[in-house]
Design an enzyme around this catalytic site. Structure first.
Site, PDB file in Angstrom:
ATOM      1  N   CYS A 187       0.429   2.064   9.118  1.00  0.00           N
ATOM      2  CA  CYS A 187       0.905   1.072   7.996  1.00  0.00           C
ATOM      3  C   CYS A 187       0.601  -0.244   8.108  1.00  0.00           C
ATOM      4  O   CYS A 187       0.440  -0.796   9.088  1.00  0.00           O
ATOM      5  CB  CYS A 187       2.622   1.201   8.075  1.00  0.00           C
ATOM      6  N   CYS A 200       3.606   8.407   0.776  1.00  0.00           N
ATOM      7  CA  CYS A 200       4.149   7.410   1.622  1.00  0.00           C
ATOM      8  C   CYS A 200       4.151   5.757   1.007  1.00  0.00           C
ATOM      9  O   CYS A 200       3.132   5.466   0.652  1.00  0.00           O
ATOM     10  CB  CYS A 200       3.372   7.446   2.772  1.00  0.00           C
ATOM     11  N   CYS A 235       6.905  -7.200   7.450  1.00  0.00           N
ATOM     12  CA  CYS A 235       8.007  -6.682   8.182  1.00  0.00           C
ATOM     13  C   CYS A 235       8.425  -7.539   9.030  1.00  0.00           C
ATOM     14  O   CYS A 235       7.681  -8.132   9.859  1.00  0.00           O
ATOM     15  CB  CYS A 235       7.534  -5.242   8.772  1.00  0.00           C
ATOM     16  N   CYS A 281       1.990  -2.925  15.510  1.00  0.00           N
ATOM     17  CA  CYS A 281       1.925  -2.452  14.186  1.00  0.00           C
ATOM     18  C   CYS A 281       1.488  -3.589  13.436  1.00  0.00           C
ATOM     19  O   CYS A 281       1.901  -4.774  13.523  1.00  0.00           O
ATOM     20  CB  CYS A 281       3.284  -2.226  13.762  1.00  0.00           C
ATOM     21  N   GLU A 292       0.951  -1.025  -0.049  1.00  0.00           N
ATOM     22  CA  GLU A 292       0.054  -0.074   0.155  1.00  0.00           C
ATOM     23  C   GLU A 292       0.905   1.182   0.100  1.00  0.00           C
ATOM     24  O   GLU A 292       1.957   1.387   0.422  1.00  0.00           O
ATOM     25  CB  GLU A 292      -0.784   0.029   1.298  1.00  0.00           C
ATOM     26  N   CYS A 337       7.055  -4.910  15.679  1.00  0.00           N
ATOM     27  CA  CYS A 337       6.769  -3.869  16.687  1.00  0.00           C
ATOM     28  C   CYS A 337       5.352  -4.363  17.197  1.00  0.00           C
ATOM     29  O   CYS A 337       4.765  -4.644  16.398  1.00  0.00           O
ATOM     30  CB  CYS A 337       6.774  -2.531  16.108  1.00  0.00           C
TER      31      CYS A 337
END
Ligand code: SAH
Ligand code: SF4
Length: 404
Positions: free
Chosen positions: A390, A138, A145, A152, A117, A149
């Protein structure tokens, strides 16, 4: 206590080591990730005149050509030859969401069907004094990922793969293409603006700033990131000034040091979210590998070499890092590094128990920083109503699949 399982169930003292990124096997690379010198060398080896590379790259980066067929001023035989040598695969739009305040989110499908995205944020003239046709995009740098974290959405399903440079550059090209084909929507984003002076020619752009803050940890995909940013920065490519590009990182110390040695003056944003190791390690496993003292040194080095102001991103999460006492070490660190602080009210992620604090708590935290004479802004999340933090849109889409 608002403590999701993600923290307590992970006793591993080290963050998951992201696998080094092998360059994707590219028998036929995508032209969107190719440099002028590569294209030029190839065309010269085909005995093409010296101006051809410029011509081809103009089609890709200025005219935003979606395929070789449209490049009508190139000889047909050359177009066929180019087609055999290079892919030209624009990202495929799966979904476009717009927030009430005109922040827009694009969900793209890659050639191997993974989803990524990008978020488009219009400049706010009241805030920045910029004309309304200036947008910030962005962009994402990985599918998923590896850094996990706890708050997230991007890391929830782990890391799938790195994006290549063409897919990073491709997000900008595809967003520009959309905006160019629907200028009315873009122009209406700030209806109170006086009409812009110049008609939009083929070479004018909507996107003038980039933040590398989408899905993924950009510095864990260093080579392809740098290749992409150089293409986006080049006069024959995206023409976006290095100073208008900000890379956001969760704090990979060796890569920050490496970035400090690059010639370009990219902006650097550190996702801090906690100003003590205690708080930060609870929510960001990467802090156990690169604790705040090491991160601070790397930031100082970056600043010394670049002479640029750093930004600290600080998500406010209820009951975790939002007490006025947390603002004291944060202010101290910001003063030491001459960093400005972006406070971001946490965006709720489905399936996680973290919450954003009340507005009163947010304001109180801001005042606690201001009383220490550091520069801080409290961002009213523009994309709150479109899953703009995100990874959220993609996560939902992948879990709701099939979606065509
Ligand atoms: N991996 C990089 C860049 C991508 S994340 C980094 O961590 O900096 C971009 C920013 O979005 C980071 O500051 C991240 O902490 C923040 N973010 C992640 N999830 C969020 C959420 N649910 N609400 C608000 N911000 C979030
Ligand atoms: Fe990865 Fe950044 Fe999300 Fe952390 S905040 S999981 S580093 S994308």
């Amino acid at each position: 206590v608002n403590t999701p399982n993600a923290i307590t169930s992970n006793p591993d003292p080290h963050p998951p080591a992201p696998r080094p990124s092998p360059p994707a096997p590219q028998a036929r690379p995508d032209i969107q990730g190719s440099t002028q010198s590569e294209v030029d060398a190839l065309l010269r080896s085909w005995n093409q005149p010296g101006y051809r590379a410029t011509q081809v790259l103009e089609w890709v980066h200025r005219q935003l050509a979606p395929n070789w067929e449209t490049m009508t001023n190139l000889p047909r035989a050359l177009r066929t030859q180019l087609d055999q040598q290079y892919h030209l695969r624009p990202l495929e739009l799966v979904q476009r969401q717009g927030a009430s305040d005109t922040t827009q989110k694009f969900l793209w499908r890659l050639h191997d069907r993974h989803l990524i995205e990008s978020v488009l944020i219009p400049a706010n003239p009241a805030l920045y004094g910029q004309p309304s046709d200036r947008h910030t995009l962005c962009v994402s740098t990985q599918v998923g990922c590896a850094y996990g974290c706890a708050f997230c959405a991007s890391g929830l399903d782990g890391w799938k793969r790195n994006l290549d440079a063409a897919e990073i550059v491709g997000q900008v090209l595809a967003a520009e293409r959309l905006l160019r084909s629907q200028p009315v929507e873009a122009a209406s984003s700030l209806a109170l603006e006086p009409p812009g002076p110049a008609p939009r020619g083929a070479s004018s752009r909507f996107i003038h700033n980039l933040v590398i803050m989408g899905m993924g940890e950009p510095l864990a995909n260093y080579e392809q990131l740098l290749r992409a940013l150089r293409i986006l920065n080049a006069p024959w490519g995206g023409t976006i000034g290095a100073r208008k590009i900000t890379i956001s990182t969760s704090g990979l110390v060796p890569q920050i040091q490496r970035l400090a040695d690059e010639p370009e003056q990219f902006g650097l944003a550190i996702s801090l979210h906690g100003a003590t190791d205690d708080v930060r390690s609870r929510i960001m496993p990467v802090n156990r590998k690169y604790p705040i003292a090491e991160l601070t040194e790397a930031c100082e080095l970056y600043q010394r070499k670049k002479g640029r102001m750093l930004t600290f991103e600080y998500i406010l999460i209820a009951g975790i890092n939002d007490h006025p006492s947390h603002a004291v070490p944060l202010g101290r660190l910001a003063r030491r590094l001459h960093a400005k602080i972006n406070l971001i009210p946490y965006n709720h992620v489905e399936g996680l128990s973290w919450e954003r604090p009340t507005e009163a708590v947010q304001e109180q935290f801001l005042h606690a920083l201001e009383s220490q004479r550091v520069t801080a802004t409290l961002r009213r999340e523009k994309g709150h109503d479109i899953d703009a933090a995100c990874g959220q849109l993609r996560l939902r889409s992948e879990r709701d699949t099939p979606r065509v």
